[in-house]
Scaffold this motif. Structure first.
Motif, short mmCIF file in Angstrom:
data_model
loop_
_atom_site.label_atom_id
_atom_site.label_comp_id
_atom_site.label_asym_id
_atom_site.label_seq_id
_atom_site.Cartn_x
_atom_site.Cartn_y
_atom_site.Cartn_z
N VAL A 1 0.85 -1.19 0.00
CA VAL A 1 0.00 0.00 0.00
C VAL A 1 0.88 1.24 0.00
N LEU B 1 0.81 5.12 0.68
CA LEU B 1 -0.04 6.11 1.35
C LEU B 1 0.49 7.51 1.06
N CYS C 1 -7.07 6.21 11.13
CA CYS C 1 -5.63 5.96 11.05
C CYS C 1 -4.81 7.24 11.24
N ARG D 1 0.21 10.33 11.33
CA ARG D 1 -0.18 8.98 10.93
C ARG D 1 1.05 8.09 10.89
N ASN E 1 2.92 3.85 6.13
CA ASN E 1 2.53 2.58 5.48
C ASN E 1 1.57 1.74 6.31
N SER E 2 0.61 2.38 6.94
CA SER E 2 -0.38 1.63 7.72
C SER E 2 -1.75 2.28 7.59
N LEU E 3 -2.75 1.44 7.44
CA LEU E 3 -4.13 1.93 7.40
C LEU E 3 -4.91 1.46 8.61
N LYS E 4 -4.22 0.90 9.61
CA LYS E 4 -4.91 0.44 10.82
C LYS E 4 -5.30 1.63 11.68
#
Length: 93
Positions: free
Chosen positions: A17, A19, A51, A68, A71-74
């Protein structure tokens, strides 16, 4: 009986992903517990919004920063200012 190819196709693939976005304004708050909100000594308020961690300044009456994880969408579930100075901010999922 399923073929071997069908079984290999049902495995989850890791998706890379990228971002590349910039937040201008956050609407709402994702809070399922009391740990998603923190107030620093300067009066700035940090809260989780999906996120993103939003820093709100009551003096300016505006959202001043958006943080944020790379590299994370949590979604974040907790945020806390360090004590006693409040210089650092920790956030976790």
């Amino acid at each position: 009986m399923a073929s071997p190819n069908a079984a290999s196709m049902t495995r989850k693939r890791k998706v890379d992903v990228q971002l590349d976005f910039q937040v201008e304004k956050a609407i709402g708050i994702t809070s399922s517990n009391c740990n998603a909100l923190s107030c620093g000594l300067s009066g700035d308020l940090a809260y989780c919004a999906g996120c993103v961690v939003v820093i709100f300044s009551p003096k300016r009456k505006a959202q001043t920063q958006f943080l944020r994880a790379p590299n994370s969408l949590k979604a974040f579930s907790c945020v806390k200012h360090s004590t006693p100075q409040g210089r650092y901010l920790a956030a976790g999922e």
